[in-house]
Structures are given as structure tokens and as C-alpha cells.
Design an enzyme around this catalytic site. Structure first.
Site, short mmCIF file in Angstrom:
data_model
loop_
_atom_site.label_atom_id
_atom_site.label_comp_id
_atom_site.label_asym_id
_atom_site.label_seq_id
_atom_site.Cartn_x
_atom_site.Cartn_y
_atom_site.Cartn_z
N ARG A 1 69.05 5.98 22.67
CA ARG A 1 69.40 5.34 21.39
C ARG A 1 70.57 4.38 21.60
NH1 ARG A 1 67.98 10.60 20.28
NH2 ARG A 1 66.52 11.02 18.58
N MET B 1 60.09 10.03 9.55
CA MET B 1 61.40 9.47 9.19
C MET B 1 61.39 8.99 7.73
SD MET B 1 64.48 8.89 9.87
CE MET B 1 65.11 8.76 8.21
N HIS C 1 73.25 12.52 15.75
CA HIS C 1 71.80 12.29 15.83
C HIS C 1 71.43 11.66 17.16
CE1 HIS C 1 67.70 11.45 14.73
NE2 HIS C 1 67.87 10.17 15.04
N ARG D 1 63.37 2.50 19.76
CA ARG D 1 63.36 2.74 21.22
C ARG D 1 61.97 2.58 21.80
NH1 ARG D 1 65.36 8.32 23.32
NH2 ARG D 1 64.77 9.25 21.32
N ASP E 1 66.38 15.50 11.47
CA ASP E 1 66.69 16.64 12.33
C ASP E 1 66.51 17.96 11.58
OD1 ASP E 1 67.43 14.95 14.53
OD2 ASP E 1 69.29 14.51 13.46
N ASP F 1 63.13 -7.87 4.11
CA ASP F 1 62.87 -7.94 5.55
C ASP F 1 62.90 -9.40 5.99
OD1 ASP F 1 61.89 -7.42 8.25
OD2 ASP F 1 61.17 -5.52 7.46
N GLY G 1 58.09 -0.32 10.41
CA GLY G 1 57.37 0.94 10.63
C GLY G 1 57.86 2.05 9.71
N ALA H 1 59.66 -3.85 5.49
CA ALA H 1 58.28 -4.15 5.90
C ALA H 1 58.00 -3.59 7.30
CB ALA H 1 58.05 -5.67 5.87
N GLY I 1 64.70 -3.84 5.91
CA GLY I 1 63.75 -3.55 6.98
C GLY I 1 62.52 -2.89 6.34
N1 LIG Z 1 67.97 8.13 11.84
C1 LIG Z 1 66.82 8.56 12.28
O1 LIG Z 1 66.53 9.77 12.25
C2 LIG Z 1 65.80 7.58 12.79
C3 LIG Z 1 64.46 8.00 12.95
C4 LIG Z 1 63.54 7.06 13.38
C5 LIG Z 1 63.93 5.75 13.67
N2 LIG Z 1 65.22 5.39 13.51
C6 LIG Z 1 65.67 4.00 13.75
O2 LIG Z 1 65.27 3.19 12.64
C7 LIG Z 1 65.19 1.82 13.07
C8 LIG Z 1 63.90 1.18 12.58
O3 LIG Z 1 62.79 1.77 13.18
P1 LIG Z 1 61.30 1.27 12.86
O4 LIG Z 1 60.38 2.14 13.61
O5 LIG Z 1 61.10 1.12 11.39
O6 LIG Z 1 61.34 -0.19 13.53
P2 LIG Z 1 60.40 -1.46 13.19
O7 LIG Z 1 60.61 -2.45 14.27
O8 LIG Z 1 59.01 -0.99 12.92
O9 LIG Z 1 61.00 -1.99 11.83
C9 LIG Z 1 62.27 -2.55 11.75
C10 LIG Z 1 62.25 -3.61 10.69
O10 LIG Z 1 63.56 -4.15 10.58
C11 LIG Z 1 63.41 -5.53 10.34
N3 LIG Z 1 64.65 -6.24 10.66
C12 LIG Z 1 65.19 -6.56 11.86
N4 LIG Z 1 66.32 -7.25 11.69
C13 LIG Z 1 66.53 -7.33 10.36
C14 LIG Z 1 67.53 -7.92 9.56
N5 LIG Z 1 68.57 -8.57 10.10
N6 LIG Z 1 67.41 -7.83 8.23
C15 LIG Z 1 66.37 -7.19 7.66
N7 LIG Z 1 65.39 -6.62 8.36
C16 LIG Z 1 65.47 -6.69 9.69
C17 LIG Z 1 62.26 -5.95 11.24
O11 LIG Z 1 61.72 -7.19 10.85
C18 LIG Z 1 61.31 -4.78 11.01
O12 LIG Z 1 60.42 -5.01 9.95
C19 LIG Z 1 65.33 1.88 14.59
O13 LIG Z 1 66.64 1.54 14.95
C20 LIG Z 1 65.06 3.32 14.93
O14 LIG Z 1 65.67 3.73 16.14
C21 LIG Z 1 66.16 6.29 13.07
O1 LIG Z 2 64.15 8.91 18.75
C1 LIG Z 2 64.32 7.79 18.25
O2 LIG Z 2 64.59 6.80 18.91
C2 LIG Z 2 64.13 7.62 16.77
C3 LIG Z 2 64.84 8.65 15.96
O3 LIG Z 2 66.20 8.69 16.23
C4 LIG Z 2 64.22 10.01 16.03
O4 LIG Z 2 64.96 10.99 16.16
O5 LIG Z 2 63.00 10.09 15.92
#
Ligand SMILES: NC(=O)c1ccc[n+]([C@@H]2O[C@H](COP(=O)([O-])OP(=O)(O)OC[C@H]3O[C@@H](n4cnc5c(N)ncnc54)[C@H](O)[C@@H]3O)[C@@H](O)[C@H]2O)c1
Ligand SMILES: O=C(O)C[C@H](O)C(=O)O
Length: 415
Positions: free
Chosen positions: A191, A331, A280, A185, A253, A128, A106, A104, A102
């Protein structure tokens, strides 16, 4: 011999001269002196003696401390090289292969950048889908121009294909795979709403890791962490692999708790390290303010709001981004902090970070707590420690909520 102290930032031992020269110009002298006072006194450790010997054998002077402190996270070091042999299969500094799945997206792009800057990363793979907002090859070409030694490669997959059929070259030899692949989200969503779609994405990637890099540490960022980690760890178990290779990334967190505590106490968050335990999501996020030397001085009546602020921080970012995603930059920062600690551990320098893993420190089978990273990844899941009255009550709430979210993951792994 001049006294050496361990800098928690990289776990190495320095004399005052080395330490003050490194931080001069970055921090005021008084702040550097205060930080030195906080550093653990230690004679030169086995690991640093070894590093020096190695440097001398190569005809090099010991390298200056590699990464600037400002703007970068700090894992806690624990007795670098002590009580733990540095011989054997420990990988040497600067030789790690890391993949961001993933990469490429956010989070993926800034996380890939921070990992490409990490002096321990020799090869970085950005993986990605072809529908990503930027082709992974483009992200790799861009990062490949940073003046760092890391070589960056892009790997792309068409939607509908399986990682196990496409990622042999990408994953083989990986030491660390970070997984922010999946849907974020939108306002109004929990979540949990992401579970089905993101669990399927994670499963494909985890299956490929099981085949091509079964010894790698997998840092799962993808939400809902509370359910996806149990699901994936159980899949690893079924394959006869170590479920502790699956690590739920909850570092954000901790980063938030440190930042918000610093704001209230008017202190630099770099000197604060609040353990955040539980899980989380919402009430499962439990910051233990009583366990940090600065945070424990916060007036008692301010704790419930501060606790809620940490719990709600992700939702606050989701709302502020108005449907255009969730936390990405903070993140990436947090994920890179964890990534650095994992690599340091693999090098034989123990690091402690909070993470959500298979656990037996409570009656729940998965739990976030302080975890020690060592030569094979997670080397110890540390106990929660003493809780005050407020935290004890909150712990009951945490467990009640987390239990169901873990069950969702376990059920997925059974089906
Ligand atoms: N753990 C934490 O504290 C935390 C914090 C923020 C976000 N997140 C989670 O992280 C995830 C990603 O968030 P984001 O903002 O980067 O989203 P995003 O949509 O900007 O990026 C996700 C990327 O994953 C890629 N993707 C989707 N399916 C795929 C696959 N099968 N193989 C490879 N790549 C794939 C997409 O093409 C995209 O580029 C979300 O589930 C979000 O909830 C977790
Ligand atoms: O809140 C979310 O959906 C993304 C992530 O888990 C966060 O804590 O920022």
C-alpha cells in the site's frame, strides 16, 4: 406500556410486535428471537419519542424500518438520544448531502449505489475525472433511476485541473464526503507504494473540502490510509479546521474479521462485531477477537492464523484479481456501513465504528480504534480496552510498524 428494545441496526427502539413483523420472512423465527434477546432493553428514548411526535404532527404513522438487514452492515448503537440533546443543529433524517470522490471507479460505483439507496441521503454527488472508466454523469444518470428519493448528480474534472477550482457546487452543503479516489495496488505492491500519487490526489480533494464543506466528515478510503490520514488531518489542522473531520476508513477490516470468525464458529457474522485496531496495512491490522462474545470462544491455537488471514485479506483479493485492482465490492459495502453510521450520528443517534483517526489513546498520534460518531462527526475516540497476552504482544508490533507510516504522512504535510 410494551417493552421496547434498541435494534443495533438503526439504533431505534421497537416493541416485539414491530420487531418480529419487520424481520418475519427475512430470518427464521428462532434467529429473530435470539437477536431480540441480544438487543438492549430500553424504555422509549427521547429521540424515538421525538421521531414519533414528529411523524404524528405530519399525520404519518411511524415509518417501517427503512433498510433490509440482510446484505447490509450494522453499526453498533449506543444509547440512542441518551445523554445527548437531540435539539439544536441536529439534521433531521433523510436530509443529507453526500459526495463520493472517485465515484465512477471500482469502489466508487457500488459505494455510490449503496449511498443512493440510503434513506438518509437526499442528494448524492458522484465526482470523478473525465478519464474514469465511465463518465460520472453516466453513473449519476444510472443511479438516478433507482426508486429512491435521493437525487444523484455527476461532476467531472479534466486531469490536471484542481478540485478547488471545480467543485464548488458539488461540495457545498455536503455532510459526508467519501474518498475512494486514487490508484489501487497490483500484485507485488505494498500500500505504501501508492503513497505519493494518492496523497497528491487526496490533497486536492481535501483542500476543496476545506473550502466548500469544512464541517463535513471526510471518509478517506484511499491507500495507504496509515499515512494519508495523518497527512490530510495535519493539513486540516494547519487551516484551523478540526483534524477529527478526517476519518480513515478501516471498516473493511472489521467486516473481514466478523466474516472469518463467523466461518470458523459457524455463526452468522451479523451477530459478531470484532473491533480491529491499529491501522490498515499488514501487521498494523490487529483484530481483538477477545473483545467479541462469539470470537472470544475461538480456540487459542487458531488465533494466529485467523489474525494473519485478516491482515492478508486485502493482498489475497489483489492477487485473486491478477492485476485488475483490489477489493471493490466488499469495500463499498464496508464504506456504506461507515457512511450510514456517520449520518446516523449527525442525526443525533450515536454510533460506534472502528476508524483510523487522530488519537491520544496510545503513544501514537494516529490510531484505529472504536470511535463514536455523534452530531458533529467523531464525538469520542474510545479506549482500546483489555487485551489478552497474544494481543498485547501484537500491539507492540503494530506500534513499531505504524510509527514510521504515520511519520511519512506527517512529513508530507510539512513539505
Ligand atoms: N481503506 C480500505 O479498506 C480500502 C479497500 C480497498 C481499496 N482501497 C483503496 O481505494 C482506492 C480506490 O480503489 P479502486 O479500486 O476504487 O480504484 P479505481 O482505479 O477503480 O478507482 C479510482 C477512481 O478514482 C478516480 N480518480 C483518480 N484521481 C482522481 C482525482 N484527482 N479526483 C477524482 N477522482 C479521481 C479514478 O478516475 C477512478 O475512477 C485505492 O487507493 C485503493 O487502494 C482502500
Ligand atoms: O489491499 C489493498 O490494496 C486494498 C485494501 O486496502 C484492502 O484491504 O483490500
Amino acid at each position: 406500556m410494551a417493552e421496547r428494545r434498541i435494534d443495533p441496526e438503526d439504533g431505534a427502539a421497537y416493541t416485539w410486535e414491530e420487531f418480529s413483523a419487520y424481520y418475519a420472512g427475512k430470518y427464521k423465527k428462532k434467529a429473530v428471537e435470539a437477536y431480540w434477546e441480544e438487543c438492549e432493553k430500553r424504555g422509549r428514548t427521547r429521540a424515538s419519542a421525538k421521531a414519533k411526535a414528529k411523524d404524528e404532527a405530519w399525520g404519518k404513522k411511524a415509518e417501517p424500518k427503512a433498510a433490509p438487514k440482510a446484505g447490509e452492515g450494522q453499526g453498533q448503537s449506543e444509547g440512542q438520544g441518551q445523554g445527548q440533546g437531540c435539539e439544536g443543529e441536529v439534521k433531521s433524517a433523510g436530509n443529507f448531502k453526500v459526495c463520493v470522490c472517485g465515484g465512477a471507479g471500482g469502489i466508487g460505483q457500488p459505494l455510490s449505489m449503496l449511498m443512493a439507496l440510503d434513506p438518509n441521503v437526499k442528494e448524492l454527488c458522484v465526482f470523478d475525472l473525465s478519464v474514469a472508466m465511465v463518465p460520472p454523469a453516466g453513473v449519476a444518470a444510472d443511479l438516478g433511476h433507482l426508486e429512491r428519493k435521493s437525487e444523484v448528480k455527476g461532476y467531472v474534472m479534466e486531469v490536471g485541473q484542481k478540485p478547488i477550482d471545480n467543485l464548488k457546487e458539488c461540495l457545498t452543503g455536503c455532510d459526508l464526503v467519501l474518498v475512494p479516489a486514487g490508484m489501487p495496488r497490483k500484485p507485488g505492491m505494498t500500500r505504501d507504494d501508492l503513497f505519493k500519487v494518492n496523497a497528491d490526489i487526496a490533497k486536492g480533494i481535501v483542500e476543496a473540502c476545506a473550502k466548500f464543506c469544512p464541517d463535513a466528515v471526510l471518509g478517506l478510503v484511499v491507500n495507504p490510509v496509515n499515512s494519508i490520514v495523518p497527512a490530510m488531518a495535519e493539513l486540516y489542522k494547519k487551516k484551523g479546521l478540526d483534524p477529527l473531520k478526517i476519518v480513515g476508513v478501516t471498516t473493511l477490516d472489521v467486516v473481514r474479521a466478523n466474516k472469518f470468525c463467523g466461518e470458523i464458529m459457524n455463526k452468522n457474522p451479523n451477530y459478531i462485531n470484532v473491533p480491529v485496531v491499529g491501522g490498515h496495512a499488514g501487521t498494523t491490522i490487529l483484530p481483538l477477537f477477545s473483545q467479541d462474545k462469539v470470537a472470544k470462544l475461538i480456540p487459542e491455537d487458531k488465533i494466529p492464523d485467523l489474525d494473519k488471514h485478516v491482515q492478508d485479506a486485502g493482498t489475497d483479493v489483489v492477487n485473486a484479481k491478477s492485476g485488475k485492482g483490489s477489493a471493490t465490492l466488499s469495500m463499498a459495502y464496508a464504506g456504506a456501513r461507515l457512511g450510514r453510521s456517520v449520518l446516523a450520528g449527525l442525526m443525533g443517534k450515536k454510533r460506534t465504528e472502528c476508524a483510523y483517526v487522530k488519537s491520544d489513546i496510545t503513544d501514537l498520534p494516529y490510531f484505529a480504534s472504536k470511535v463514536q460518531f455523534g452530531e458533529k462527526g467523531v464525538s469520542k475516540v474510545l479506549p482500546i480496552g483489555e487485551l489478552n497476552e497474544y494481543e498485547t504482544k501484537r500491539m507492540e508490533e503494530v506500534k513499531a510498524q505504524l510509527k514510521g507510516e504515520i511519520e511519512t504522512g506527517l512529513k508530507y504535510a510539512e513539505d
